[in-house]
Design a protein around this motif. Structure first.
Motif, PDB file in Angstrom:
ATOM      1  N   HIS A   1      -7.546  -1.484  -2.813  1.00 56.13           N
ATOM      2  CA  HIS A   1      -8.006  -0.486  -3.779  1.00 56.13           C
ATOM      3  C   HIS A   1      -9.364   0.095  -3.386  1.00 56.13           C
ATOM      4  CE1 HIS A   1      -4.765  -2.143  -6.287  1.00 56.13           C
ATOM      5  NE2 HIS A   1      -4.881  -1.060  -7.031  1.00 56.13           N
TER       6      HIS A   1
ATOM      7  N   PHE B  91     -10.467   6.031  -9.366  1.00 60.62           N
ATOM      8  CA  PHE B  91      -9.323   5.256  -9.824  1.00 60.62           C
ATOM      9  C   PHE B  91      -8.737   5.830 -11.108  1.00 60.62           C
ATOM     10  CE2 PHE B  91     -12.054   1.904  -7.808  1.00 60.62           C
ATOM     11  CZ  PHE B  91     -11.260   1.711  -6.684  1.00 60.62           C
TER      12      PHE B  91
ATOM     13  N   GLU C 170      -5.267   1.735 -12.505  1.00 61.89           N
ATOM     14  CA  GLU C 170      -5.843   1.033 -11.363  1.00 61.89           C
ATOM     15  C   GLU C 170      -7.110   0.277 -11.755  1.00 61.89           C
ATOM     16  OE1 GLU C 170      -4.332   3.998  -7.766  1.00 61.89           O
ATOM     17  OE2 GLU C 170      -6.197   4.399  -8.853  1.00 61.89           O
TER      18      GLU C 170
ATOM     19  N   GLU D 298      -8.805   2.619  -0.663  1.00 57.82           N
ATOM     20  CA  GLU D 298      -8.189   3.825  -1.211  1.00 57.82           C
ATOM     21  C   GLU D 298      -9.221   4.660  -1.961  1.00 57.82           C
ATOM     22  OE1 GLU D 298      -5.257   6.661  -2.193  1.00 57.82           O
ATOM     23  OE2 GLU D 298      -5.485   5.165  -0.603  1.00 57.82           O
TER      24      GLU D 298
ATOM     25  N   CYS E  52       0.828  -1.213   0.000  1.00 54.43           N
ATOM     26  CA  CYS E  52       0.000   0.000   0.000  1.00 54.43           C
ATOM     27  C   CYS E  52       0.856   1.255   0.000  1.00 54.43           C
ATOM     28  CB  CYS E  52      -0.934  -0.014   1.207  1.00 54.43           C
ATOM     29  SG  CYS E  52      -2.205  -1.288   1.143  1.00 54.43           S
TER      30      CYS E  52
ATOM     31  N   ALA F 177     -14.717  -1.962  -4.792  1.00 53.37           N
ATOM     32  CA  ALA F 177     -13.640  -1.634  -5.722  1.00 53.37           C
ATOM     33  C   ALA F 177     -13.974  -2.125  -7.127  1.00 53.37           C
ATOM     34  CB  ALA F 177     -12.325  -2.236  -5.245  1.00 53.37           C
TER      35      ALA F 177
ATOM     36  N   SER G  90     -14.966   0.304 -10.354  1.00 52.60           N
ATOM     37  CA  SER G  90     -14.009   0.330 -11.461  1.00 52.60           C
ATOM     38  C   SER G  90     -14.682   0.290 -12.821  1.00 52.60           C
ATOM     39  CB  SER G  90     -13.044  -0.858 -11.344  1.00 52.60           C
ATOM     40  OG  SER G  90     -13.720  -2.088 -11.594  1.00 52.60           O
TER      41      SER G  90
ATOM     42  N   ILE H 274      -7.652  -3.648 -11.183  1.00 54.43           N
ATOM     43  CA  ILE H 274      -8.790  -4.174 -10.417  1.00 54.43           C
ATOM     44  C   ILE H 274      -9.514  -5.246 -11.222  1.00 54.43           C
ATOM     45  CG2 ILE H 274     -11.081  -3.560  -9.544  1.00 54.43           C
ATOM     46  CD1 ILE H 274      -9.843  -0.866  -8.685  1.00 54.43           C
TER      47      ILE H 274
END
Length: 883
Positions: A413, A351, A355, A416, A118, A339, A343, A359
């Motif tokens: 993710h 994202f 990313e 985040e 991370c 996540a 995405s 994902i």
């Protein structure tokens, strides 16, 4: 990561590890607090204290090769490699100390590796902390560590570190990819084929990035040039991984692949399939990923928590055997799902494109892993079972390591995304939190993905409540189903425990949905952002902590390994006192009454613990999933046929004991007459030498008796006895007569023939250089010193002789006769032998496998440590210059 919309939200710091570096070890210390008590260690099934205390496992000698001499006739085991486990074991010195701390330390390192990933990706420190906790307390890696396989956690940690180097290579991408490769190699060294499987996830993740056409953001290049450089860096990582893991791969091939019966062409397709797909994951047990104890925990968890699912060698719940958990955590699954969900929308996404692409990969990886883990319970595994590597890999559930690794990356993710998109948002209007939530929900600016995700969570929570109600109403049926599996006396407690776990899941799912709603709506963000992280962390830690507790078992090793009269008797001269307690080495059948449940349980305890710790050699095999073809043929030849079994003729077993220099048989005294009638061959007999009974230890809990609570008490007229096999071959002996048979089939037939006298002649697989003298008598052999890897003997004879050592032949055993190299012969199908001229001789046998692969891996480790130090120093200097 340079997009302005992804800059830190107010109150969200970057560039530090956060509290994860002390929260992870704190939680683990609480879970493993029992090791603080004097004499208490962590339970380990696959690496018990007895095994790591055995002389054959001693470090650092094990780096030069391991000859496991305590089971069967001995076997070459994987040598110690320069990885964390073996280096830590060497530094710890005391096996008991190692047993105390190995599991929690390995899990802490896994948590730290998650924090490292991370940090490397530039995620918020709060994210790093929560992901570290989720990794260290993930039930898959946690339960394996508590079962004696912490190497799986270390392997997963190494892959997370490798991903950190590969995903964020920094200003020196070639150095970073080299370090990534070294980490992948360490993963293989720690977890063998499980590590090799995880290395495929790393390679696929890097290739996925290349396929997507992404380049380093700080070094723009033409797409083709960037792709070629990426492929070259991946090739570098593969090379470094192979360099680091070279010793482990070489050892595994030599000990687990070459000459193994299970890999031979003699197996049918059905046998091969059954062999490879033992311990498949039943589809219905997917529930265990979200509900930890719905089918129980360990096999011996009390108060209704014993496992009652279908994981085992054949998928039949009656033969179930599992020591692993698959719980990922409700909050982990919710955030990982978020996540993936988020995405799919590019507009307003928290994202970057890179990313989102990653994902998608980890979402697909988790799905494919789960489908392949089903093994024999679904068609998917059959699609890969003929591919290289998978032709030899057993246990499809190993794919669940990759599943949980994928979920952890998705969880990171997802957290985040929450940090970026929601922790800086303030709730619109309203005096209380419910008003703020309603205002946010009605606002036109509320993102559609968040609204839809919360609706799905609400539907799932409602479905969970209905499912709980339905399960509760079916409780009588569940109890009836459990009766044949766990016993009528335990069925009610098991059903109650399962129902309670489902109820906890409903509460956790509802709580997770509520927290997500409060964060999305801004109630727990902005000025309340710190509170949100503490609530998320508390919910995560409490959930995973309570789900981890049943896997942790401590016990007083001083009490368990206390010597008794039987072990003490056998340990007086272990090299010359091989013992067996089973009808055949690979069977569970013992020479005791059918209704005797005590001795089989106690024998299993002695076999796996006491015999190992006190270096007692036994013919019994603990486990041999990949038995060498040579050994399998020997055992198969000396098994009684069905016809012999029907008429009670067990002379083949007696011949097995005679040829293997088995000196003692542990059996019920009532079998004395039967032993001397049905098992005798070529002058053998059975005489009781030590009588004993099994009784309770003074501090035994009579309400919860375990094999640990039983002890052997001497009694000349006791129920059990150690019988000496009179007429058995000596462990070491000289033979003036020998035969030569270059056909293994003919040799085995001759050895089984009741007319053949093993005490008078030995059968060689190749002709010696000396000729036997007719009428000569056998000389003498005296054991001077013995260790698992070095045997010294003194011999005396007046004619050419064959020295027979009834230990397992292996090409890595080297012979010195009077200090000069001599040839090692194979005798009686799989025993060691040496030809000797007349006279007095000093004979030394040494187990000396090739150590060059070890030094290859040592050199890789040295380079890896140098590169790591260089990277740390250069990055710190760079950070200082940037300030």
């Amino acid at each position: 990561m340079g997009d302005p919309k992804h800059q830190p939200a107010p109150g969200v710091r970057r560039g530090s590890a956060g509290p994860g570096l002390f929260l992870v070890p704190l939680l683990l210390l609480c879970l493993f607090h029992g090791v603080l008590l004097p004499g208490y260690i962590v339970f380990s099934n696959d690496g018990p204290l007895g095994v790591i205390s055995a002389e054959s496992s001693r470090l650092p000698e094990g780096f030069l090769g391991v000859w496991q001499d305590l089971n069967w006739l001995g076997a070459s085991s994987p040598a110690a490699m320069p990885n964390f486990t073996q280096i830590f074991g060497t530094l710890a010195g005391d096996p008991a100390l190692f047993s105390k701390v190995y599991a929690p330390v390995s899990l802490a390192l896994l948590g730290f590796a998650a924090v490292f990933l991370c940090r490397r990706l530039g995620f918020a420190p709060q994210v790093s902390s929560l992901v570290g906790i989720a990794a260290a307390l993930n039930s898959n890696f946690f339960s394996y560590a508590c079962w004696g396989l912490p190497g799986r956690a270390l392997a997963a940690g190494a892959i997370l570190c490798a991903l950190g180097f590969a995903y964020r290579p920094g200003p020196r991408p070639w150095v970073s990819m080299a370090l990534a490769g070294f980490a992948v190699g360490l993963n293989v060294s720690e977890a063998a084929d499980s590590g090799a499987l995880l290395s495929l996830y790393f390679a696929a993740a890097v290739l996925w990035d290349l396929w997507g056409g992404f380049r380093r953001e700080d070094a723009p290049a033409a797409p083709r040039t960037g792709a070629l450089a990426g492929v070259a860096r991946l090739a570098l990582a593969v090379g470094m991984a192979g360099w680091m893991a070279f010793g482990s791969i070489d050892t595994l091939v030599n000990t687990s692949v070459k000459g193994v019966a299970a890999t031979s062409q003699e197996q049918s397709a059905e046998q091969r399939w059954d062999f490879l797909t033992g311990w498949s994951f039943p589809k219905a047990e997917v529930l265990r990923i979200a509900i930890p104890g719905v089918l129980g925990y360990r096999m011996d968890t009390e108060d209704g928590g014993a496992y009652w699912g279908g994981v085992g060698p054949d998928g039949d719940a009656r033969h179930r055997f599992s020591g692993s958990g698959e719980y990922a955590g409700v909050l982990v699954l919710v955030v990982a799902a978020w996540a993936v969900w988020r995405s799919f929308t590019r507009v307003g996404s928290p994202f970057t494109d890179r990313e989102r692409h990653r994902i998608l990969f980890w979402a697909l990886a988790s799905l494919v892993s789960l489908l392949l883990a089903f093994g024999r319970h679904a068609p998917f595994y059959s699609w890969i079972v003929q591919l290289p590597f998978f032709r030899e890999m057993r246990i499809p559930m190993k794919f669940l390591h990759g599943f949980h690794l994928s979920v952890l990356v998705l969880f990171a993710h997802g957290l985040e995304a929450i940090a970026r998109a929601h922790m800086g948002r303030f709730a619109p209007g309203g005096a209380d939190w419910s008003s703020k939530v309603r205002s946010w929900w009605r606002a036109a600016a509320t993102p559609a993905p968040e609204r839809r995700f919360l609706l799905v969570l609400g539907v799932l929570t409602g479905a969970a409540i209905l499912g709980f109600a339905a399960y509760f109403s079916c409780r009588p049926s569940v109890v009836a189903h459990l009766g044949p599996l766990v016993g009528a006396d335990q069925a009610v407690a098991v059903a109650r425990h399962s129902l309670g776990e489902v109820g906890l899941f409903v509460l956790l799912l509802g709580g997770s949905a509520l927290v997500v709603l409060l964060v999305f709506s801004g109630v727990l963000s902005g000025a309340s952002g710190s509170l949100a992280w503490w609530i998320l962390g508390g919910l995560l830690a409490v959930d995973l902590y309570r789900a981890s507790t049943p896997w942790v078992v401590h016990y007083d090793y001083r009490r368990r390994y206390r010597q008794n009269v039987v072990v003490e008797y056998l340990a007086r001269d272990p090299a010359l006192s091989r013992v067996t307690c089973r009808f055949l080495p690979t069977s569970r059948q013992m020479l005791v009454a059918d209704d005797d449940g005590m001795m089989p349980a106690v024998h299993n305890l002695w076999l796996e613990h006491h015999f190992q710790r006190y270096n007692v050699q036994t013919l019994d095999i603990i486990q041999a999933p990949r038995m060498p073809a040579l050994d399998q043929a020997f055992l198969k030849t000396l098994e009684p046929t069905d016809a012999e079994m029907s008429r009670g003729d067990f002379r083949a077993v007696g011949r097995l004991w005679q040829l293997t220099a088995t000196r003692y048989i542990l059996a019920a005294r009532a079998f004395e007459a039967r032993l001397n009638q049905a098992f005798t061959v070529s002058g053998t007999g059975f005489a009781p030498r030590l009588g004993f009974d099994l009784g309770l230890k003074p501090d035994a809990d009579r309400n919860r008796l375990r094999p640990d609570d039983l002890d052997a008490a001497p009694n000349p007229a006791g129920r059990y006895a150690l019988f000496e096999v009179t007429g058995s071959l000596p462990r070491f002996g000289l033979f003036a007569r020998w035969e030569v048979s270059t056909s293994d089939t003919a040799m085995l037939s001759r050895l089984r023939d009741p007319a053949f006298d093993p005490a008078g002649s030995v059968i060689l697989a190749s002709a010696p250089g000396l000729a036997a003298v007719p009428g000569a008598t056998n000389g003498t052999a005296r054991l001077v010193s013995y260790s698992p890897r070095r045997i010294v003997l003194e011999t005396r004879s007046s004619s050419p002789q064959i020295l027979l050592d009834n230990g397992r032949w292996h090409e890595d055993w080297k012979v010195l006769v009077d200090g000069r190299p001599a040839a090692l012969l194979r005798a009686n199908h799989l025993m060691r032998a040496v030809e000797l001229p007349p006279g007095d001789h000093a004979v030394e046998l040494r187990f000396q496998p090739d150590t060059r692969p070890l030094w290859v891996s040592v050199s890789a480790l040295a380079v890896a440590l140098g590169l790591a130090a260089f990277t740390v120093v250069s990055e710190r200097r760079g950070a200082g210059g940037a300030k």
